[in-house]
Design a protein around this motif. Structure first.
Motif, short mmCIF file in Angstrom:
data_model
loop_
_atom_site.label_atom_id
_atom_site.label_comp_id
_atom_site.label_asym_id
_atom_site.label_seq_id
_atom_site.Cartn_x
_atom_site.Cartn_y
_atom_site.Cartn_z
N UNK A 171 24.83 0.21 -0.11
CA UNK A 171 25.13 -0.50 -1.36
C UNK A 171 24.02 -1.52 -1.60
N UNK A 172 23.87 -2.05 -2.82
CA UNK A 172 22.73 -2.94 -3.09
C UNK A 172 22.77 -4.17 -2.21
N UNK B 112 0.80 -1.21 0.00
CA UNK B 112 0.00 0.00 0.00
C UNK B 112 0.83 1.25 0.00
N UNK B 113 0.23 2.44 0.03
CA UNK B 113 -1.22 2.67 0.00
C UNK B 113 -1.82 2.24 -1.33
N UNK B 114 -2.83 1.39 -1.29
CA UNK B 114 -3.46 0.91 -2.51
C UNK B 114 -4.94 1.28 -2.48
N UNK B 115 -5.60 0.98 -3.59
CA UNK B 115 -7.02 1.33 -3.65
C UNK B 115 -7.80 0.48 -2.65
N UNK C 242 -3.56 10.54 7.40
CA UNK C 242 -4.31 11.62 6.75
C UNK C 242 -3.70 12.03 5.42
N UNK C 243 -2.46 11.58 5.15
CA UNK C 243 -1.84 11.94 3.88
C UNK C 243 -2.35 11.07 2.73
N UNK C 244 -3.00 9.98 3.05
CA UNK C 244 -3.47 9.06 2.01
C UNK C 244 -4.92 8.66 2.28
N UNK C 245 -5.85 9.60 2.16
CA UNK C 245 -7.24 9.23 2.42
C UNK C 245 -7.77 8.26 1.36
N UNK D 47 -7.38 5.19 1.02
CA UNK D 47 -6.51 4.10 0.57
C UNK D 47 -6.50 3.02 1.64
#
Lengths: 168, 219
Positions: B218-219, B18-21, B67-70, B72
Motif C-alpha cells: 500500500x502507499x 541513474x542510469x543518467x547521461x 552491461x545493460x546500460x552502457x 550511462x
C-alpha cells in the motif's frame, strides 16, 4: 526509470533544436533524437513548428542500449496516426510505468468510468507521462488527481471517489 | 516524515541516481560507470572515506548488471547520519536497499555484516564502537544472497599477512600458528567469523524482503 524500447509510444519534451534534429527528454538515460522530417507532410520547405518546451507524442524507431534513441512522429506508411505535437493547454504529469500499462489494457475500467465524469482528451506515454485536457482547469485537475491516486486505490475505493464527483 | 533512528544507532542515508547521461570523460563504452560518494557526519570526506567508497563501488559493481546500460552513469550517495559502530556494514546494507529501491537490474543482493573478534576468542556480530575498540580484530564481510558467497572482506586488526597464509597451510589442524609479529589472526577464527556472518545474513535478507513487501503493498 523508463528504458526506451523500439515501437513504444511516448511523450517527449523538446529540450533543444540542433540544426535539423530536435532533442527530446523522454525520461531515459539520454535524450532522444527527432528529425524535423519525421512528421506527416513535412518537407525541407515545410518545416513543423516545434519550439523548445513543446510536448511531442511519438514512437521509437531505434532504441537499444548501445545507441542514442531515435523517435519519429509518423508510422511505417507515412501517416501520423495521432502522433505529433501535443496542443496548447492541458496538464502533463508522471505516474508509475505499471499504471500506464494498466491504463493501456483494452477496455480499461478506469478510463471508462472517468469518461462518464467529464469529456476530456488523454495522451498516455509508455514512459510514465500522461497529458490530460478537459474543458476547465478544475476538471483537468480532478482527473489528474484521480489518475494519480489510481496507483494505490482498489476498484471499490475508486468508484466511491468517482461517485462523490458524479453526485456533485 | 522519514523514520528517525533512535540515538545510539548507526544510520546511513542512501540516495541513488541513474542510469543518467555520463560525462564523456567518465563514460565506459560497454557498461555503466558506477560512482559512490560517502559523506561523513562531520567534516569533509578524507582518505578513509575514499577507500570505503572504492570498496563499496567494487561490491556494487559485482552485483549491478552494468552491461545493460552502457555509456550511462549511476551515482550512489551515502550520508552518515550517526555512527555507533559497524559503519561499513551499515553502508553496505544501505547501498543494497538503495539499489533495490531504484529498481536497477541486479544479479543478486548483498548485505554487510561486521564481526568483532575479542582477545579471548569470542565473536560478536554488529559490534558497537566500544566493542570494536576493545576487539583484537574487526572483520566486515559483504555476503551475496544467492549462495552466501563473500563479495567483500575487510579486516582491521593485528594480523600479519604471512600468518594468514601460513595458517592456510595448517587449516586442517585448527591450531593457531606461532610466529613473529603481534597477535596473529589464525584462519580457523576467520572462518568462524565468516560462518557466523553468513548465518546473520539470512536475517538481513529477510528484512529486505519484508521492507519491500511493505513498500509495494500500500502507499
Amino acid at each position: 526509470q523508463y528504458v526506451p524500447v523500439k515501437g513504444d509510444h511516448v511523450i517527449g519534451i523538446v529540450t533543444a533544436k540542433a540544426g535539423d534534429v530536435f532533442k527530446l527528454d523522454v525520461g531515459g538515460s539520454e535524450p532522444a533524437a527527432l528529425s524535423y522530417l519525421a512528421f506527416e507532410g513535412a518537407t525541407k520547405r515545410n518545416r513543423p513548428n516545434v519550439q523548445v518546451g513543446d510536448l511531442i507524442y511519438g514512437q521509437f524507431l531505434v532504441a537499444n542500449k548501445d545507441m542514442e534513441p531515435e523517435m519519429v512522429c509518423i508510422d511505417s506508411s507515412g501517416k501520423s496516426s495521432g502522433m505529433g505535437i501535443i496542443g496548447q493547454d492541458g496538464f502533463l504529469f508522471k505516474v508509475s510505468l505499471g499504471l500506464i500499462r494498466k491504463l493501456l489494457a483494452p477496455k480499461c475500467e478506469i478510463i471508462q468510468e472517468l469518461s462518464q465524469l467529464y469529456p476530456f482528451e488523454l495522451v498516455l506515454g509508455m514512459n510514465g507521462r500522461i497529458w490530460v485536457k478537459a474543458k476547465t482547469v478544475q476538471q483537468t485537475l480532478i482527473i489528474v488527481n484521480i489518475l494519480e491516486a489510481c496507483e494505490y486505490m482498489t476498484a471499490e475505493q475508486r468508484r466511491q471517489a468517482l461517485a462523490k464527483f458524479l453526485g456533485k | 516524515d522519514p523514520p528517525r533512528p533512535s540515538p545510539g544507532d548507526t544510520a546511513v542515508l542512501a540516495g541513488l541516481y541513474g542510469p543518467a547521461e555520463a560525462k564523456l570523460s567518465k563514460e565506459l563504452p560497454d557498461r555503466t560507470a558506477l560512482e559512490v560518494l560517502l559523506r561523513p557526519k562531520v567534516g569533509l570526506p578524507g582518505v578513509l572515506e575514499r577507500s570505503r567508497e572504492q570498496q563499496l563501488r567494487q561490491t556494487c559493481e559485482a552485483v549491478v548488471l552494468g552491461v545493460l546500460h552502457p555509456r550511462t552513469a549511476i551515482t550512489l550517495v551515502l550520508q552518515v547520519l550517526s555512527d555507533a559502530g559497524s559503519l561499513l556494514s551499515c553502508c553496505l546494507n544501505a547501498a543494497c536497499m538503495g539499489l533495490l529501491d531504484a529498481g536497477l537490474p541486479l544479479c543478486s543482493l548483498f548485505c554487510g555484516v561486521t564481526c568483532a573478534l575479542s582477545p579471548d576468542g569470542t565473536i560478536t556480530l554488529d559490534p558497537t564502537a566500544r566493542q570494536e575498540q576493545d576487539a583484537r580484530a574487526v572483520l566486515t564481510f559483504a555476503i551475496d544472497s544467492r549462495e552466501r558467497k563473500v563479495l567483500l572482506s575487510t579486516t582491521k586488526g593485528s594480523c600479519s599477512v604471512e600468518e594468514v597464509r601460513g595458517a592456510g597451510g595448517a587449516r586442517g589442524r585448527g591450531a593457531p600458528r606461532r610466529g613473529a609479529g603481534p597477535t596473529p589472526l589464525c584462519l580457523p577464527q576467520m572462518q568462524q567469523c565468516l560462518v557466523a556472518a553468513q548465518r546473520a545474513a539470512d536475517t538481513i535478507f529477510q528484512f529486505y524482503r519484508d521492507s519491500l513487501q511493505r513498500r509495494y503493498s500500500k502507499s
